[in-house]
Design an enzyme around this catalytic site. Structure first.
Site, PDB file in Angstrom:
ATOM      1  N   GLU A 111       0.803  -1.066  -0.153  1.00  0.00           N
ATOM      2  CA  GLU A 111      -0.115  -0.069   0.097  1.00  0.00           C
ATOM      3  C   GLU A 111       0.872   1.310  -0.123  1.00  0.00           C
ATOM      4  O   GLU A 111       0.866   2.110   0.805  1.00  0.00           O
ATOM      5  CB  GLU A 111      -0.922   0.025   1.103  1.00  0.00           C
ATOM      6  CG  GLU A 111      -1.858  -1.150   1.422  1.00  0.00           C
ATOM      7  CD  GLU A 111      -3.068  -0.935   2.222  1.00  0.00           C
ATOM      8  OE1 GLU A 111      -2.774  -0.136   3.166  1.00  0.00           O
ATOM      9  OE2 GLU A 111      -4.161  -1.661   1.966  1.00  0.00           O
ATOM     10  N   TYR A 126     -11.117  -2.494  -1.007  1.00  0.00           N
ATOM     11  CA  TYR A 126     -11.979  -2.219   0.195  1.00  0.00           C
ATOM     12  C   TYR A 126     -13.629  -1.975  -0.021  1.00  0.00           C
ATOM     13  O   TYR A 126     -14.268  -2.824   0.318  1.00  0.00           O
ATOM     14  CB  TYR A 126     -11.601  -1.185   1.348  1.00  0.00           C
ATOM     15  CG  TYR A 126     -10.026  -1.438   1.907  1.00  0.00           C
ATOM     16  CD1 TYR A 126      -9.728  -2.152   2.821  1.00  0.00           C
ATOM     17  CD2 TYR A 126      -8.970  -1.184   1.007  1.00  0.00           C
ATOM     18  CE1 TYR A 126      -8.558  -2.460   3.294  1.00  0.00           C
ATOM     19  CE2 TYR A 126      -7.354  -1.400   1.504  1.00  0.00           C
ATOM     20  CZ  TYR A 126      -7.540  -2.086   2.746  1.00  0.00           C
ATOM     21  OH  TYR A 126      -6.107  -2.172   3.139  1.00  0.00           O
TER      22      TYR A 126
END
Length: 465
Positions: free
Chosen positions: A179, A323
């Protein structure tokens, strides 16, 4: 090699409907299903066997988490890894991804390897291999040794390149950085994760040091250079013999336009350019997207010609942490001091009727939008199969998280594990959730269409879903 997308997806609760509609056997033989964890969030044993403090130790012990928690013990994987590998096989997982604890393996940050740290990681890998589980390794998952932060600061190019180069260890499938966009924004724009730097008015709390307008872009730039350096070192010295593949991982949010107006369509593309293109395009094309360069201006570091060539093409695959999705609409580009969110020149919301949200990293968004764990899993697996049938080169699905862990944004307030961990019990017992049982049954019955579950997940309260 064409870039392959490894989907690492957050979990939620459960589903309904009579028949699943697809089977494990519908996927290619080389497609893998697994789950994932990270070192600081899971291992515990922070002061054992030569491990040095990481930036997360410093951050949490300063009381920076919403629940004032820390990962000193977490789910105690360091002592329970053999039992947990048995759970991996009980769940019929084909692959497992974990991150290397840099502070445990190389406590001084560079060069000297800690024998106990090497023994632990080697034993874990051996245990997985013995059980026939594919090993996928993340070299760095947001837990830099504090000694390197103290010496260089994480936005330093020298720290990023020399430290990552010293950590190259051979694996068949490994990822350099986790990330990258979250590491840059969360650490240096809003100050929500270590080292927690920001400047007013952009931080989630008041920071004492930082520049939210500049430092996120410097950090991401240097992480891209570090990834390229480590990848080229691996390709030059190890890849021909090990025949492994190396990639990078990004945080993704898929944007939909709030309306079909030209302005909202352009804002949606701009959102993609900032959240995805900011990290991926330099690794594919050697430079940042034009929209990023235009809106950020002189605050965005430039690649030299040599750097551009060094960075371009350093991907065998792209790992995607997905997500949720957002609706995006245009907003005027503000004058004066801006941070990453304002540079996008867009507003975003969870649904068409929700008010705009200020920062997409807020944990409440995840908890409120992800309501049904098994339903979430099966719908994403179904969509992945559709993508495969439409020609996408997708190679795997890794569910986050294998067991309940210390979550980076919420500590122990939110639990996403396939296995529930009772943190009130000192023995930290594991209990399979409905999602673990569903996943196991799906993977076991390769040609049988299993029935979907109608019972409620046994995850407990909403916060634990």
């Amino acid at each position: 090699m064409a870039a392959a997308v490894a989907l690492l997806l957050f979990l939620s609760a459960q589903g309904a409907a009579p028949v699943l509609g697809f089977t494990r056997g519908d996927f290619p033989e080389d497609f893998v299903f697994g789950s994932a964890t990270s070192a600081y969030q899971y291992e515990g044993a922070v002061a054992e066997d030569g491990r040095s403090p990481s930036i997360w130790d410093t951050f949490t012990h300063a009381g920076r988490m919403p629940d004032k928690s820390n990962g000193d013990i977490a789910a105690d994987k360091y002592h329970k890894y053999k039992d947990d590998v048995n759970l991996v096989t009980d769940t019929n997982l084909e692959a497992y991804r974990f991150s290397i604890s840099w502070s445990r393996l190389i406590p001084k940050g560079r060069r000297t390897v800690n024998p106990k740290g090497l023994e632990y990681h080697s034993n874990l890998i051996d245990e997985l291999v013995r059980h026939g589980v594919q090993v996928h390794v993340m070299m760095y998952q947001l837990d830099l040794p504090q000694v390197l932060e103290d010496e260089y600061g994480r936005i330093s190019q020298h720290m990023q390149t020399c430290a990552l180069r010293s950590s190259v260890i051979g694996f068949r499938t490994w990822t350099t950085l986790d990330e990258v966009n979250v590491a840059a924004i969360g650490s240096y724009d809003i100050g929500q994760i270590p080292p927690g730097q920001c400047s007013d008015p952009f931080g989630v709390t008041k920071c004492t040091v930082g520049n939210s307008s500049v430092e996120p872009y410097i950090a991401a730039h240097n992480m891209l250079l570090a990834h390229a350096s480590a990848t080229r070192l691996y390709r030059a010295k190890y890849q021909a013999v090990q025949k492994g593949v190396v990639g990078i991982n990004i945080y993704t949010l898929w944007p939909y336009p709030l309306t079909n107006s030209t302005a909202d369509l352009e804002a949606t593309q701009r959102f993609r350019d900032f959240y995805l293109g900011w990290i991926v395009e330099p690794l594919v094309f050697g430079d940042y997207p034009q929209a990023v360069k235009k809106n950020v201006g002189s605050r965005l570091p430039s690649f030299t010609k040599v750097q551009s060539e060094a960075v371009r093409g350093t991907l065998d695959f792209i790992g995607i942490n997905h997500y949720y999705s957002l609706y995006v609409n245009d907003r005027p580009l503000e004058k004066g001091i801006r941070d990453f969110a304002l540079d996008i020149s867009a507003e975003y919301r969870g649904s068409r009727t929700d008010p705009p949200i200020g920062q997409v990293m807020q944990p409440e968004m995840v908890v409120s939008m992800i309501l049904k764990r098994v339903d979430y899993m099966k719908n994403h697996i179904r969509s992945t199969l559709t993508a495969l049938r439409n020609g996408a080169n997708v190679k795997g699905y890794f569910a986050w998280c294998f067991v309940d862990v210390f979550e980076y944004l919420t500590g122990f307030k939110s639990h996403y594990g396939l296995y529930r961990v009772d943190f009130e019990d000192q023995t930290l017992p594991r209990q399979a959730r409905l999602s673990a049982r569903w996943y196991s049954e799906f993977l076991r019955n390769k040609e049988i269409q299993i029935r979907e579950e109608n019972e409620l997940d046994d995850a407990g309260s909403h916060a634990q879903q």
